[in-house]
Scaffold this active site. Structure first.
Site, PDB file in Angstrom:
ATOM      1  N   CYS A 174      32.485  19.042  53.533  1.00  0.00           N
ATOM      2  CA  CYS A 174      31.704  19.839  54.483  1.00  0.00           C
ATOM      3  C   CYS A 174      30.216  19.608  54.254  1.00  0.00           C
ATOM      4  O   CYS A 174      29.466  20.507  53.847  1.00  0.00           O
ATOM      5  CB  CYS A 174      32.064  21.315  54.345  1.00  0.00           C
ATOM      6  N   ARG A 221      27.777   7.614  45.701  1.00  0.00           N
ATOM      7  CA  ARG A 221      26.622   6.715  45.705  1.00  0.00           C
ATOM      8  C   ARG A 221      25.909   6.616  47.056  1.00  0.00           C
ATOM      9  O   ARG A 221      24.676   6.590  47.095  1.00  0.00           O
ATOM     10  CB  ARG A 221      27.018   5.314  45.210  1.00  0.00           C
TER      11      ARG A 221
END
Length: 441
Positions: free
Chosen positions: A365, A334
């Protein structure tokens, strides 16, 4: 510098200075079950269900509260919702399968979705779901054809886009004219859909549905939705002679995530919805329809907490101190999707005063994998436990295996007892459905 956060439900700081939820020490839960870990406060969850039931169904036995499954649905959740007398709103065959596997009564399930497959529609009809909420003309024709093939008559609602701009993130605003959802009211599509449904022998048109968005913190948007939809029903009656029996106003009530959020109470929301409908019923001399609402976030979000273990840190003097945890956007997308804000606490140092401000980063990453910016905390060390609050909705349900990370376990806590309701994934789970072609062996 303040580290004050709002503790909700059964949360407290115990004699050890640890965060406790449902009578369970979060440090002990992390030690026995690992992290990241979703913790669900059953007492608060049930309390929210009961407040909704009392505010709607308890005041008028004909009204109905449907829990919006997309927020969070597993077998145990379906059982709790059933225990508390609520129905379910599902948006896929998968959610329907979870509900039915849990023994949830099909007649109290409404099937939503803007692009239901023929297989999902047949499944829903075979199971006898209470309502199919039809979203568009393609689907209206598809459901009609399948009902003809199966010699069935479907009880349906039509989803209407009422043209209301709710003040929430654009990705979770759904009731405006420019929306992928529903028959547009403004251009006459909604009224044409009513006429088409009424003309079919395969439909029992029970009423209409709308949903104006999520994380809405202003009651006026809900009042406006009630007024606009009742005006539409009055016009539909005038044009067709049909009197709707049901008005589904969706969900969308916001919750407290961080400082500055001031959501209405469940009871204030219920009064606003019911009064707006009642006013228009009087104005149009329209029989009061059955009111249906579909809360999800406001039931389960405050009951959820995610616990992480702190690992690496990067201090850039005069700029920022990054503190990494063993989860991130894979278990809570979110913040990356909606710039959502959260509050948190160091669970094993919950009684200590803040000594520094850090930014919590996930382990993916991606530079955008940030969970909280600028969180006041005691001096943190690797191995400390970070608890982030109000993660019950749209965290587990939107979780992923990006970077081949594993989905966390979910534990339900009540009166000092902790029950795992979703097991932690393993690397074996991760590759279970992978296949190697013969030519690569």
């Amino acid at each position: 510098m303040s580290s004050k956060v709002r503790l909700q439900g059964t949360m407290r700081i115990n004699d050890k200075g640890h965060l406790e939820i449902g009578g369970c020490d979060v440090v002990d839960l992390a030690a026995s079950l690992g992290t990241p870990l979703y913790i669900l406060d059953e007492a608060l969850l049930r309390q929210n269900c009961r407040r909704y039931y009392q505010a709607f169904t308890g005041q008028n036995e004909n009204d109905l509260v449907l829990y919006a499954s997309k927020a969070f649905l597993v077998l145990a959740m379906a059982r709790i919702i059933q225990d508390e007398g609520l129905g379910l709103d599902v948006v896929s065959g998968g959610e329907l399968a979870i509900a039915l596997t849990a023994g949830f009564p099909a007649e109290k399930i409404f099937l939503h979705g803007n692009n239901k497959s023929a297989a999902e529609i047949r499944y829903a009809l075979r199971c006898g779901v209470g309502r199919i909420v039809v979203d568009n003309y393609y689907e209206l024709e598809l459901v009609e054809r399948i009902c003809g093939e199966m010699a069935l008559k479907a009880a349906i609602l039509l989803r209407i886009a009422p043209g209301i701009e709710a003040h929430s993130h654009s990705y979770i605003s759904t009731g405006q004219v420019d929306s992928k959802f529903g028959f547009t009211m403004e251009n006459g599509d909604a009224l044409r859909a009513v006429k088409k449904a009424l003309a079919s022998p395969h439909f029992e048109l029970k009423g209409v549905h709308c949903h104006i968005g999520s994380q809405i913190l202003e009651l006026e948007a809900f009042r406006l939705a009630g007024r606009v939809m009742m005006d539409f029903l009055a016009e539909a009656r005038q044009r067709t002679g049909w009197t709707a029996e049901e008005l589904d106003l969706g969900g969308g009530l916001g919750v407290y995530y961080s400082e500055g959020d001031d959501p209405p109470t469940i009871e204030e929301y219920a009064r606003a919805v019911k009064e707006s409908v009642a006013d228009k019923c009087r104005e149009h001399a329209f029989p009061r329809p059955r009111i249906i609402v579909e809360p999800g976030r406001s039931i389960v979000s405050p009951a959820g907490t995610t616990v992480y273990t702190i690992g690496s840190m990067k201090d850039i003097p005069g700029i920022r101190k990054y503190v990494a945890v063993d989860g991130g956007m894979t278990d809570n997308p979110r913040p990356a999707l909606y710039q959502a804000k959260y509050e948190g606490i160091i669970a094993n140092k919950a009684a200590e005063e803040a000594a520094e401000v850090v930014s919590i980063t996930g382990r993916c990453c991606e530079s955008g994998d940030m969970l909280i910016w600028d969180l006041p905390v005691p001096r943190v060390e690797a191995g400390d436990l970070l608890a982030i609050f109000s993660t019950g909705a749209y965290n587990y349900s939107m979780s992923s295996n990006y970077n081949a990370l594993l989905r966390p376990a979910v534990v339900l806590v009540l009166d000092g007892k902790a029950d795992v309701i979703v097991e932690r994934e393993t690397w074996g789970d991760l590759i279970r459905n992978h296949r190697l072609p013969e030519r690569l062996l």
